[in-house]
Design an enzyme around this catalytic site. Sequence first.
Site, mmCIF file in Angstrom:
data_model
loop_
_atom_site.group_PDB
_atom_site.id
_atom_site.type_symbol
_atom_site.label_atom_id
_atom_site.label_comp_id
_atom_site.label_asym_id
_atom_site.label_seq_id
_atom_site.Cartn_x
_atom_site.Cartn_y
_atom_site.Cartn_z
ATOM 1 N N LYS A 265 0.820 -1.209 0.000
ATOM 2 C CA LYS A 265 0.000 0.000 0.000
ATOM 3 C C LYS A 265 0.862 1.270 0.000
ATOM 4 O O LYS A 265 0.588 2.207 -0.729
ATOM 5 C CB LYS A 265 -0.922 0.031 1.236
ATOM 6 C CG LYS A 265 -1.797 -1.196 1.377
ATOM 7 C CD LYS A 265 -2.729 -1.092 2.588
ATOM 8 C CE LYS A 265 -2.059 -1.003 3.941
ATOM 9 N NZ LYS A 265 -1.395 -2.237 4.410
ATOM 10 N N ARG B 170 -9.426 0.116 9.316
ATOM 11 C CA ARG B 170 -8.951 -1.248 9.546
ATOM 12 C C ARG B 170 -9.970 -2.093 10.296
ATOM 13 O O ARG B 170 -9.709 -3.257 10.561
ATOM 14 C CB ARG B 170 -7.677 -1.191 10.391
ATOM 15 C CG ARG B 170 -6.375 -1.266 9.602
ATOM 16 C CD ARG B 170 -5.271 -0.933 10.576
ATOM 17 N NE ARG B 170 -4.056 -1.625 10.361
ATOM 18 C CZ ARG B 170 -2.979 -1.114 9.762
ATOM 19 N NH1 ARG B 170 -3.010 0.077 9.227
ATOM 20 N NH2 ARG B 170 -1.877 -1.803 9.689
ATOM 21 N N ARG C 94 11.918 -5.800 5.318
ATOM 22 C CA ARG C 94 11.678 -4.395 4.998
ATOM 23 C C ARG C 94 12.676 -3.490 5.712
ATOM 24 O O ARG C 94 13.024 -3.713 6.862
ATOM 25 C CB ARG C 94 10.250 -4.040 5.408
ATOM 26 C CG ARG C 94 9.862 -2.610 5.173
ATOM 27 C CD ARG C 94 8.374 -2.477 5.003
ATOM 28 N NE ARG C 94 7.657 -2.592 6.272
ATOM 29 C CZ ARG C 94 6.335 -2.423 6.368
ATOM 30 N NH1 ARG C 94 5.614 -2.144 5.299
ATOM 31 N NH2 ARG C 94 5.738 -2.549 7.533
ATOM 32 N N ARG D 294 11.802 -1.499 11.212
ATOM 33 C CA ARG D 294 10.774 -1.135 12.194
ATOM 34 C C ARG D 294 10.681 -2.228 13.248
ATOM 35 O O ARG D 294 10.753 -3.406 12.916
ATOM 36 C CB ARG D 294 9.410 -0.987 11.490
ATOM 37 C CG ARG D 294 9.110 0.437 11.078
ATOM 38 C CD ARG D 294 7.907 0.547 10.196
ATOM 39 N NE ARG D 294 6.748 -0.189 10.668
ATOM 40 C CZ ARG D 294 5.592 -0.228 10.003
ATOM 41 N NH1 ARG D 294 5.461 0.411 8.859
ATOM 42 N NH2 ARG D 294 4.577 -0.907 10.482
ATOM 43 N N ARG E 53 0.507 -9.318 13.415
ATOM 44 C CA ARG E 53 -0.169 -8.273 12.618
ATOM 45 C C ARG E 53 -1.023 -8.898 11.511
ATOM 46 O O ARG E 53 -2.098 -8.403 11.202
ATOM 47 C CB ARG E 53 0.853 -7.307 12.034
ATOM 48 C CG ARG E 53 1.339 -6.307 13.080
ATOM 49 C CD ARG E 53 2.678 -5.727 12.738
ATOM 50 N NE ARG E 53 2.650 -4.916 11.556
ATOM 51 C CZ ARG E 53 3.693 -4.774 10.727
ATOM 52 N NH1 ARG E 53 4.822 -5.416 10.968
ATOM 53 N NH2 ARG E 53 3.605 -4.000 9.685
#
Length: 217
Positions: free
Chosen positions: A17, A92, A131, A164, A175
């Site tokens: 996204k 969400r 990431r 992160r 998650r």
Amino acid sequence: MSTEHNLVFLGAPGAGKGTVSKQVLAKYPLAHISTGDLLRAEVAAGTELGKKADALMKSGQLVPDEIVAGMVRSRLTRDDCKAGFILDGFPRTVAQAELLNDALKALGRKLQMVVYFKVPDEMLIQRLTARLNCRGCDAIYNKLFMPPKVEGICDKCGSPLYQRSDDSLETAKSRLQVFYKQTLPLIDFYEKSGQLLTIESTSSSEILTRLIEALEK
Ligand code: ADP
Ligand code: ZN
């Protein structure tokens, strides 16, 4: 017909996204509203809201609906949203979607399209745990699929890259569970309202092409 592009990007963490948002913004003058970014800014600034959000974010849980909806509500009144916006990572939950509808109604605006980024689980976990984010700008890299030219350094601004804390394997898995349990019901919600565009692809350039096609129709 309205020419406003008022979009929601819906998808699991790691579905692309954020990456596709940046590509869309290079073509359309839209406001990019990422609730994750807004919350991380609150945490970094040490505000009351940030203190509440911090532990929840670290464990991969959702921040309460009314808190995120309030942030989005006030963000939507800013001038840069006039030509349209991308809501990235909000709503969400179904409750958030209802709060969003109320907020848009009060502003006399409507969603144009809800884009569901559909990506297989294995790919999501691989992407999240590899990431890398830049400390200096908003660039995102991936150790496996999109590495920087020099290890640990941003191509664009030369700042160091970091992972992160919620991109660890354990938190990434929770998650994803949170996504399936709390966010997936939104697919049904938006399908019923006829606003859903599902794009099943792992290539951000393909997603972009299909999205622009749909926007220009
Ligand atoms: P990603 O899409 O990679 O999971 P985000 O940056 O969108 O990451 O979100 C990071 C964290 O911020 C989430 O795990 C959650 O704790 C919090 N968060 C972001 N957006 C919302 C939202 N709409 N509702 C509740 N919590 C949110
Ligand atoms: Zn950078």
